[in-house]
Design a protein around this motif. Structure first.
Motif, PDB file in Angstrom:
ATOM      1  N   LYS A   1       0.295  -1.515  -0.167  1.00  0.00           N
ATOM      2  CA  LYS A   1       0.311   0.091   0.070  1.00  0.00           C
ATOM      3  C   LYS A   1       0.658   1.384  -0.409  1.00  0.00           C
ATOM      4  N   ALA A   2       1.560   0.886   0.848  1.00  0.00           N
ATOM      5  CA  ALA A   2       3.184   2.627   1.025  1.00  0.00           C
ATOM      6  C   ALA A   2       3.382   2.957  -0.425  1.00  0.00           C
ATOM      7  N   ALA A   3       4.114   1.624  -1.272  1.00  0.00           N
ATOM      8  CA  ALA A   3       4.490   1.689  -2.068  1.00  0.00           C
ATOM      9  C   ALA A   3       3.227   2.396  -3.579  1.00  0.00           C
ATOM     10  N   ALA A   4       2.163   1.946  -3.436  1.00  0.00           N
ATOM     11  CA  ALA A   4       0.975   2.227  -4.398  1.00  0.00           C
ATOM     12  C   ALA A   4       0.886   3.741  -4.387  1.00  0.00           C
ATOM     13  N   GLU A   5       1.166   3.773  -2.870  1.00  0.00           N
ATOM     14  CA  GLU A   5       0.376   5.409  -2.631  1.00  0.00           C
ATOM     15  C   GLU A   5       1.759   6.187  -2.388  1.00  0.00           C
ATOM     16  N   ASN A   6       3.020   6.017  -2.180  1.00  0.00           N
ATOM     17  CA  ASN A   6       4.518   7.238  -2.842  1.00  0.00           C
ATOM     18  C   ASN A   6       4.036   7.250  -0.965  1.00  0.00           C
ATOM     19  N   LYS A   7       4.486   6.091   0.005  1.00  0.00           N
ATOM     20  CA  LYS A   7       4.205   7.019   1.459  1.00  0.00           C
ATOM     21  C   LYS A   7       5.174   5.679   1.944  1.00  0.00           C
ATOM     22  N   ASP A   8       5.483   6.386   3.048  1.00  0.00           N
ATOM     23  CA  ASP A   8       6.170   5.626   4.335  1.00  0.00           C
ATOM     24  C   ASP A   8       5.542   4.657   4.595  1.00  0.00           C
ATOM     25  N   LEU A   9       6.391   4.288   6.029  1.00  0.00           N
ATOM     26  CA  LEU A   9       5.832   3.639   6.654  1.00  0.00           C
ATOM     27  C   LEU A   9       6.139   3.870   8.306  1.00  0.00           C
ATOM     28  N   PHE A  10       4.900   3.876   9.218  1.00  0.00           N
ATOM     29  CA  PHE A  10       4.656   4.313  10.369  1.00  0.00           C
ATOM     30  C   PHE A  10       4.519   3.306  11.342  1.00  0.00           C
ATOM     31  N   ILE A  11       5.436   2.425  11.883  1.00  0.00           N
ATOM     32  CA  ILE A  11       5.255   1.077  12.694  1.00  0.00           C
ATOM     33  C   ILE A  11       5.172   1.490  13.937  1.00  0.00           C
ATOM     34  N   ASP A  12       4.140   0.946  14.521  1.00  0.00           N
ATOM     35  CA  ASP A  12       4.155   0.998  16.057  1.00  0.00           C
ATOM     36  C   ASP A  12       4.222  -0.076  16.684  1.00  0.00           C
ATOM     37  N   PHE A  13       5.421  -0.877  17.092  1.00  0.00           N
ATOM     38  CA  PHE A  13       5.598  -1.523  18.126  1.00  0.00           C
ATOM     39  C   PHE A  13       5.058  -1.370  19.633  1.00  0.00           C
ATOM     40  N   THR A  14       3.996  -2.234  19.903  1.00  0.00           N
ATOM     41  CA  THR A  14       3.643  -1.261  21.355  1.00  0.00           C
ATOM     42  C   THR A  14       2.891  -2.370  21.804  1.00  0.00           C
TER      43      THR A  14
ATOM     44  N   ILE B   1      -0.970  13.273   9.591  1.00  0.00           N
ATOM     45  CA  ILE B   1       0.456  12.311   8.876  1.00  0.00           C
ATOM     46  C   ILE B   1      -0.168  10.842   7.409  1.00  0.00           C
ATOM     47  N   ALA B   2      -1.366  11.751   7.060  1.00  0.00           N
ATOM     48  CA  ALA B   2      -2.360  10.748   6.203  1.00  0.00           C
ATOM     49  C   ALA B   2      -1.292  11.374   4.538  1.00  0.00           C
ATOM     50  N   ASP B   3      -0.805  11.841   4.610  1.00  0.00           N
ATOM     51  CA  ASP B   3      -0.347  12.585   3.199  1.00  0.00           C
ATOM     52  C   ASP B   3       0.824  11.587   3.007  1.00  0.00           C
ATOM     53  N   ASP B   4       2.114  11.004   4.439  1.00  0.00           N
ATOM     54  CA  ASP B   4       3.353  10.866   4.444  1.00  0.00           C
ATOM     55  C   ASP B   4       3.344   9.773   5.178  1.00  0.00           C
TER      56      ASP B   4
ATOM     57  N   LYS C   1       4.861  17.672  13.853  1.00  0.00           N
ATOM     58  CA  LYS C   1       5.581  18.066  14.317  1.00  0.00           C
ATOM     59  C   LYS C   1       7.823  17.385  14.303  1.00  0.00           C
ATOM     60  N   HIS C   2       7.447  17.081  15.458  1.00  0.00           N
ATOM     61  CA  HIS C   2       8.223  15.860  15.982  1.00  0.00           C
ATOM     62  C   HIS C   2       8.671  15.513  14.086  1.00  0.00           C
ATOM     63  N   LEU C   3       7.547  14.211  14.122  1.00  0.00           N
ATOM     64  CA  LEU C   3       7.809  13.711  12.931  1.00  0.00           C
ATOM     65  C   LEU C   3       8.426  14.189  11.259  1.00  0.00           C
ATOM     66  N   GLY C   4       8.541  14.957  11.595  1.00  0.00           N
ATOM     67  CA  GLY C   4       8.589  16.262  10.556  1.00  0.00           C
ATOM     68  C   GLY C   4      10.214  16.523  10.315  1.00  0.00           C
ATOM     69  N   GLU C   5      10.328  16.585  11.546  1.00  0.00           N
ATOM     70  CA  GLU C   5      11.859  16.353  11.175  1.00  0.00           C
ATOM     71  C   GLU C   5      12.994  15.608  11.535  1.00  0.00           C
TER      72      GLU C   5
END
Length: 308
Positions: free
Chosen positions: A35-48, A73-76, A139-143
């Motif tokens: 899905k990330a490849a198809a939408e040109n996005k990255d993965l936000f992986i939460d180990f919880t 974060i929707a666009d990224d 904002k932190h993720l943007g950095e």
């Protein structure tokens, strides 16, 4: 046709089902990567650890559940939740197996751990709980994303070069990645080594040191599983000697002894091991930490042991 659509919908709901993270989170890593490849996005992986980890629950309640985070974060990113609950009844055997494999692959030591990766699953940043709410977290993720930007600029430039210059360019990009995750860039590493036969980047030597450390940890686990503490201590001393370690690298390796001796409650030997770490460099951060431990906690432990 209606049955087929129902099944397809069930599969979609399964991959997007909401556990602790809520609606919009995926749990199948391969589906998320596609899905990330198809939408040109990255993965936000939460180990919880959704039902036991206080900081995980806090991060979810303060950040993940709120619209400013979801919209920010929707666009990224594609959101991926990998859960390690005590109650595993809601997880399928396949999900449990997948999550264990990913925990080992990414060498997760604590929770929550957040990895930002490209669509191939290669990490470029690591974080966890951050106070301040959803807006601050976005904002932190943007950095953190700036690391990927710098990585990709260096990689792209390197592909226009040849030989050692190409290797140097690729290595510059690789250094934008947290050191713990550089090993997952196997194709990049192979390309650097191929174009740098004299190891001017130092990558080959660094890789050999890292591989030796991984092998040591495997051997230590085997020795301790067999209850052979003496062999484990010998393995550490041999590793330090063969790798010709000094400074902080030597201190870090010697701290393996502390865990073993502390577990055995051998406080006399533990004190000698602490002194060994301090002697390498008393003024280093590790040296000062060990001196403080010796004069406070270790002294208390020895006193308690003597009373028994």
């Amino acid at each position: 046709m209606k049955t087929a659509l129902t099944i397809a919908s069930a599969i979609l709901v399964s991959s997007l089902s909401s556990f602790a993270g809520g609606e919009g989170w995926m749990h199948d890593i391969e589906a998320a990567k596609k899905k990330a490849a198809a939408e040109n996005k990255d993965l936000f992986i939460d180990f919880t650890g959704s039902d036991w980890c206080g900081w995980c629950i806090k991060l979810n309640e303060e950040v993940f559940q709120h619209d400013p985070f979801k919209k920010g974060i929707a666009d990224d990113f594609i959101l991926v939740e990998l859960d390690y609950p005590r109650d595993k009844s809601k997880l399928s055997k396949e999900t449990i197996a997948q999550n264990e494999m990913l925990r080992e692959k990414y060498q997760i030591q604590g929770y929550p751990t957040i990895l930002l990766t490209d669509a191939d699953g290669r990490p470029y940043a690591k974080t966890g709980y951050q106070k301040g709410g959803p807006e601050s977290y976005v904002k932190h993720l943007g950095e953190l994303q700036k690391s990927k930007e710098a990585r990709d600029v260096a990689f792209k430039k390197a592909m226009t070069l040849d030989g050692v210059e190409k290797a140097m360019g690729l290595y510059a990009g690789l250094k934008e990645v947290p050191e713990d995750y550089q090993r997952l860039y196997s194709k990049v590493i192979e390309d650097i080594i191929e174009n740098d036969p004299e190891d001017k980047t130092g990558l080959k030597a660094a890789k050999a040191t890292r591989d030796a450390k991984i092998e040591l940890e495997k051997q230590l686990q085997t020795a301790m599983s067999g209850g052979d503490s003496a062999k484990a201590i010998t393995l550490i001393d041999t590793y330090v000697t063969e790798q010709k370690l000094d400074g902080e690298a030597k201190q870090e390796a010697l701290t393996y002894k502390l865990n073993i001796l502390f577990g055995n409650k051998d406080f006399e030997a533990l004190e000698k091991a602490v002194d060994e770490v301090i002697a390498v460099d008393p003024e280093s951060k590790m040296g000062k930490q060990m001196a403080s431990f010796k004069n406070t906690r270790l002294k208390q432990l020895k006193a308690q042991a003597e009373k028994k």
